[in-house]
Write a protein that holds these residues in place. Structure first.
Motif, PDB file in Angstrom:
ATOM      1  N   GLY A  96     -23.941  17.532   4.673  1.00 12.23           N
ATOM      2  CA  GLY A  96     -23.723  18.930   5.006  1.00 12.23           C
ATOM      3  C   GLY A  96     -22.354  19.078   5.630  1.00 12.23           C
ATOM      4  N   ARG A  97     -21.596  20.083   5.191  1.00 13.94           N
ATOM      5  CA  ARG A  97     -20.253  20.255   5.738  1.00 13.94           C
ATOM      6  C   ARG A  97     -19.843  21.725   5.658  1.00 13.94           C
ATOM      7  N   ILE A  98     -18.841  22.061   6.433  1.00 16.46           N
ATOM      8  CA  ILE A  98     -18.331  23.428   6.476  1.00 16.46           C
ATOM      9  C   ILE A  98     -17.193  23.565   5.466  1.00 16.46           C
ATOM     10  N   GLU A  99     -17.283  24.603   4.627  1.00 18.98           N
ATOM     11  CA  GLU A  99     -16.244  24.885   3.642  1.00 18.98           C
ATOM     12  C   GLU A  99     -15.932  26.380   3.656  1.00 18.98           C
ATOM     13  N   SER A 100     -14.706  26.713   3.320  1.00 21.19           N
ATOM     14  CA  SER A 100     -14.326  28.106   3.172  1.00 21.19           C
ATOM     15  C   SER A 100     -14.718  28.569   1.779  1.00 21.19           C
ATOM     16  N   ARG A 101     -15.597  29.568   1.715  1.00 22.01           N
ATOM     17  CA  ARG A 101     -16.069  30.101   0.436  1.00 22.01           C
ATOM     18  C   ARG A 101     -15.913  31.620   0.433  1.00 22.01           C
ATOM     19  N   LYS A 102     -15.480  32.171  -0.705  1.00 20.78           N
ATOM     20  CA  LYS A 102     -15.402  33.614  -0.820  1.00 20.78           C
ATOM     21  C   LYS A 102     -16.811  34.183  -0.750  1.00 20.78           C
ATOM     22  N   THR A 103     -17.024  35.141   0.152  1.00 26.92           N
ATOM     23  CA  THR A 103     -18.367  35.618   0.456  1.00 26.92           C
ATOM     24  C   THR A 103     -18.346  37.117   0.752  1.00 26.92           C
ATOM     25  N   ILE A 126     -25.567  26.933   1.410  1.00 27.62           N
ATOM     26  CA  ILE A 126     -25.274  26.814  -0.017  1.00 27.62           C
ATOM     27  C   ILE A 126     -25.653  25.414  -0.489  1.00 27.62           C
ATOM     28  N   LEU A 127     -26.453  25.337  -1.533  1.00 27.09           N
ATOM     29  CA  LEU A 127     -26.913  24.051  -2.051  1.00 27.09           C
ATOM     30  C   LEU A 127     -26.144  23.687  -3.309  1.00 27.09           C
ATOM     31  N   GLU A 128     -25.421  22.586  -3.245  1.00 31.38           N
ATOM     32  CA  GLU A 128     -24.748  22.027  -4.416  1.00 31.38           C
ATOM     33  C   GLU A 128     -25.483  20.741  -4.774  1.00 31.38           C
ATOM     34  N   LEU A 129     -26.691  20.901  -5.328  1.00 31.16           N
ATOM     35  CA  LEU A 129     -27.595  19.773  -5.543  1.00 31.16           C
ATOM     36  C   LEU A 129     -28.098  19.744  -6.975  1.00 31.16           C
ATOM     37  N   PRO A 130     -28.511  18.567  -7.464  1.00 36.89           N
ATOM     38  CA  PRO A 130     -29.151  18.493  -8.780  1.00 36.89           C
ATOM     39  C   PRO A 130     -30.401  19.370  -8.815  1.00 36.89           C
ATOM     40  N   LYS A 131     -30.746  19.901  -9.974  1.00 40.72           N
ATOM     41  CA  LYS A 131     -31.868  20.824 -10.103  1.00 40.72           C
ATOM     42  C   LYS A 131     -33.180  20.218  -9.630  1.00 40.72           C
ATOM     43  N   GLU A 132     -33.360  18.917  -9.845  1.00 39.84           N
ATOM     44  CA  GLU A 132     -34.638  18.287  -9.515  1.00 39.84           C
ATOM     45  C   GLU A 132     -34.730  17.863  -8.052  1.00 39.84           C
ATOM     46  N   ASP A 133     -33.696  18.086  -7.276  1.00 40.18           N
ATOM     47  CA  ASP A 133     -33.698  17.624  -5.884  1.00 40.18           C
ATOM     48  C   ASP A 133     -34.739  18.378  -5.057  1.00 40.18           C
ATOM     49  N   ASP A 134     -35.374  17.671  -4.105  1.00 34.93           N
ATOM     50  CA  ASP A 134     -36.457  18.262  -3.304  1.00 34.93           C
ATOM     51  C   ASP A 134     -36.012  18.598  -1.883  1.00 34.93           C
ATOM     52  N   PHE A 135     -34.730  18.820  -1.675  1.00 36.85           N
ATOM     53  CA  PHE A 135     -34.199  19.131  -0.350  1.00 36.85           C
ATOM     54  C   PHE A 135     -34.930  20.297   0.312  1.00 36.85           C
ATOM     55  N   SER A 160     -22.058   5.086  -5.261  1.00 38.07           N
ATOM     56  CA  SER A 160     -20.794   5.476  -5.877  1.00 38.07           C
ATOM     57  C   SER A 160     -19.831   6.107  -4.872  1.00 38.07           C
ATOM     58  N   ASN A 161     -20.340   6.359  -3.625  1.00 40.72           N
ATOM     59  CA  ASN A 161     -19.534   6.971  -2.577  1.00 40.72           C
ATOM     60  C   ASN A 161     -18.972   8.327  -3.031  1.00 40.72           C
ATOM     61  N   THR A 162     -19.790   9.055  -3.782  1.00 41.09           N
ATOM     62  CA  THR A 162     -19.377  10.362  -4.279  1.00 41.09           C
ATOM     63  C   THR A 162     -20.471  11.375  -4.018  1.00 41.09           C
ATOM     64  N   TYR A 163     -20.151  12.650  -4.203  1.00 41.82           N
ATOM     65  CA  TYR A 163     -21.118  13.722  -4.077  1.00 41.82           C
ATOM     66  C   TYR A 163     -21.636  14.089  -5.447  1.00 41.82           C
ATOM     67  N   HIS A 164     -22.959  14.263  -5.558  1.00 45.16           N
ATOM     68  CA  HIS A 164     -23.544  14.743  -6.806  1.00 45.16           C
ATOM     69  C   HIS A 164     -23.395  16.267  -6.842  1.00 45.16           C
ATOM     70  N   GLN A 165     -22.680  16.763  -7.787  1.00 40.92           N
ATOM     71  CA  GLN A 165     -22.499  18.194  -7.924  1.00 40.92           C
ATOM     72  C   GLN A 165     -23.675  18.806  -8.684  1.00 40.92           C
ATOM     73  N   LYS A 166     -24.014  20.036  -8.353  1.00 39.69           N
ATOM     74  CA  LYS A 166     -25.094  20.744  -9.026  1.00 39.69           C
ATOM     75  C   LYS A 166     -24.707  20.974 -10.487  1.00 39.69           C
ATOM     76  N   GLN A 167     -25.649  20.693 -11.361  1.00 36.29           N
ATOM     77  CA  GLN A 167     -25.391  20.860 -12.795  1.00 36.29           C
ATOM     78  C   GLN A 167     -25.721  22.274 -13.228  1.00 36.29           C
TER      79      GLN A 167
END
Length: 431
Positions: A309-316, A263-272, A424-431
C-alpha cells in the motif's frame, strides 16, 4: 481447529519492561478450568431482571444437575446481542438438560431496557443476571461474548470460543465427553501480543511487529492502543478484514480520505477485499520514531501481508469547501458546544469547522471526499435542516454562512494497493 499463521518481527531489547496488574476489588479468587464451583458462588443469590417467573434473584444451585453456560454480555456489545437468538434456540433445543444464563455487569435498569426494547432481543423474552461483579471476578475475561461451561457435577470445564457453541458439542458434554474444540485464550492487549510476560523483567521491548492471519479468539474486533503514552507509539488492529486494516492506516496518512475507497491495482482473482477473512496487526515503534509511527507501521504491514500500500497522486473528482466572501458569517456566538449530525439535520455550535468536514468524509456522504480550503480556524455555528447527501440542497443552506462546496478534478493524494511478489520483486498490475 482454525489455523493461525504468525509473523513476528522482534527488535532490540534493553532496559525495563513493565506491565499493569489486574485490579482486584474483592477476595473472590479466579477459577481455573477443572475447578469445582465453590459453595459460596454456587449458592450466592444473583440479581436477575426479566425473569419469566418474576424472580428477583436466582442461584446456580437452582439448576443443579444441568449443563450450565454462562453467557457474559453487555448492552454495547453488538456481537453479544447478535449471538443471543442462536443461544436462545440452543436453549430451546436442550431445555431439559441445559440452562443458558445471560450475565452482565450492567445496571439492572440498563440491562432490562436492552432486553425488552432491542428489536432483536425483545421477541426472545430473555432474562439476565445483572450487576454481576462477583461472577466476573470468578471468571475473569477481557473480551465479550465470553462463555463459561459448567457441567452437571459443578465443574468448570471450559471457556470455549464462541464458535464452539454448537448442538453437537452440547450433546458431547451431556454424554460426559469433552469436544475437540478451541479454548478461548483471553489476551491482554495492554502488552505486546503473544509475548505477555515472556519478556524478561530486566529488559525493555523497544520495537515489535506481529501479523496474524485468522480470527483470534480472545481478541476483540476493532482498534486499540497498547502503550498509553504520548506521543502514540503503536497501532493495533484486531480480527478485521485486511482491506479495513489498510483503510484505517490510509486514513491516518491521508486525513482527508475518510472512508473514501482505496484504489486496488490487483489481479481479478485476488481476495484482498474478502470480508470473511480476518487479520490482526500490531506495530510498536521505538520511542524516537513515534513521529513516523504510521509510515513505519505501513512498511511493516506491507512486509508481512504480501501487498504494498502506498500514497500516489491520482487525478480525482472531489469537493472543496470554500468561502464565498470576506464577511464572517461563521463565527460562533459561544455557548455549550454541540456536535450533532443526524440523518435529516445537522447542528454545529461553538465547534471547529473541521468537525463538519470530518463528518462528511467519515460517512462518505457525497460520494467523494471534501477538502477544507476555507482557511477558517475559529469556532463556528452552523445549523442545517436538510440531509447532507444532496450537494445542491446543501449548497443552498451553506450559502447563508458564506460557504460553497465546489467540485474539483485534479491530482490529489490517494492510497493505492498493489500485490507484491517477493520472487520477482515487482508489483502485479491489475489486468
Amino acid at each position: 481447529m482454525q489455523k493461525i499463521i504468525l509473523t513476528l518481527v522482534l527488535a532490540t531489547l534493553c532496559l525495563n519492561f513493565t506491565a499493569n496488574a489486574q485490579d482486584k476489588t474483592t477476595n473472590i479468587n479466579a477459577l481455573k478450568i477443572g475447578d469445582i464451583i465453590p459453595e459460596a458462588i454456587w449458592n450466592m443469590p444473583l440479581l436477575v431482571v426479566n425473569h419469566p417467573q418474576g424472580k428477583k434473584t436466582i442461584t446456580l444451585n437452582d439448576y443443579k444437575g444441568k449443563l450450565i453456560i454462562l453467557d457474559f454480555w453487555d448492552k454495547y456489545c453488538g456481537s453479544c446481542i447478535a449471538a443471543m437468538p442462536r443461544m436462545a434456540a440452543l436453549q430451546k433445543q436442550f431445555e431439559k438438560e441445559l440452562i443458558i444464563i445471560n450475565v452482565t455487569t450492567d445496571r439492572a435498569e440498563d440491562a432490562k431496557k436492552c432486553l425488552t426494547t432491542n428489536k432483536m432481543l425483545e421477541p426472545l423474552n430473555l432474562s439476565s443476571v445483572v450487576e454481576a461483579k462477583v461472577l466476573s471476578q470468578a471468571f475473569p475475561h477481557r473480551t465479550i461474548p465470553h462463555y463459561i461451561w459448567i457441567n452437571k457435577n459443578k465443574i468448570f470445564i471450559s471457556q470455549a470460543a464462541a464458535g464452539a457453541i454448537l448442538p453437537m458439542n452440547v450433546t458431547k458434554i451431556l454424554r460426559d465427553s469433552l469436544p475437540d474444540w478451541q479454548e478461548k485464550v483471553d489476551i491482554d492487549t495492554k502488552k505486546p501480543l503473544f509475548l505477555g510476560d515472556k519478556v524478561p523483567s530486566n529488559v525493555e521491548l523497544t520495537s515489535y511487529s506481529i501479523f496474524i492471519k485468522g480470527r483470534v479468539s480472545g481478541l476483540f474486533t476493532g482498534n486499540g492502543v497498547t502503550y498509553g503514552v504520548s506521543p502514540q507509539r503503536d497501532v493495533f488492529y484486531s480480527n478485521q478484514p485486511l482491506s479495513i486494516i489498510y483503510q484505517r492506516l490510509a486514513a491516518k496518512l491521508i486525513p482527508h480520505m475518510g472512508d473514501e475507497k482505496i484504489i486496488l491495482e490487483l489481479p481479478k482473482e485476488d481476495d484482498f477485499s474478502d470480508q470473511g477473512k480476518r487479520y490482526t496487526f500490531q506495530y510498536v515503534a521505538p520511542a524516537n520514531q513515534a513521529t513516523f509511527l504510521f509510515q513505519n507501521a505501513l512498511s511493516a504491514l506491507n512486509m508481512a501481508s504480501g501487498y504494498n500500500g502506498r500514497i500516489e497522486s491520482r487525478k480525482t473528482k472531489y469537493y472543496t469547501l470554500i468561502r464565498t466572501g470576506n464577511d464572517d458569517r461563521l463565527k460562533s456566538k459561544g455557548g455549550e458546544p454541540v456536535n450533532r449530525f443526524d440523518k435529516d439535520s445537522s447542528v454545529l455550535i461553538n465547534c471547529p469547522l473541521r468537525f463538519f468536514i470530518i463528518h462528511l468524509n467519515g460517512d462518505n456522504l457525497l460520494g467523494s471526499f471534501v477538502l477544507d480550503k476555507t482557511g477558517y480556524t475559529g469556532k463556528v455555528d452552523i445549523i442545517l435542516k436538510n440531509p447532507l447527501a444532496d450537494v445542491s440542497s446543501l449548497n443552498k443552506e451553506l450559502a447563508a454562512y458564506g460557504l460553497l462546496l465546489a467540485t474539483a478534478d485534479e491530482p490529489v493524494n490517494r492510497f493505492v494497493i498493489y500485490k507484491y511478489s517477493s520472487v520477482s520483486n515487482t508489483y502485479h498490475q491489475k489486468q
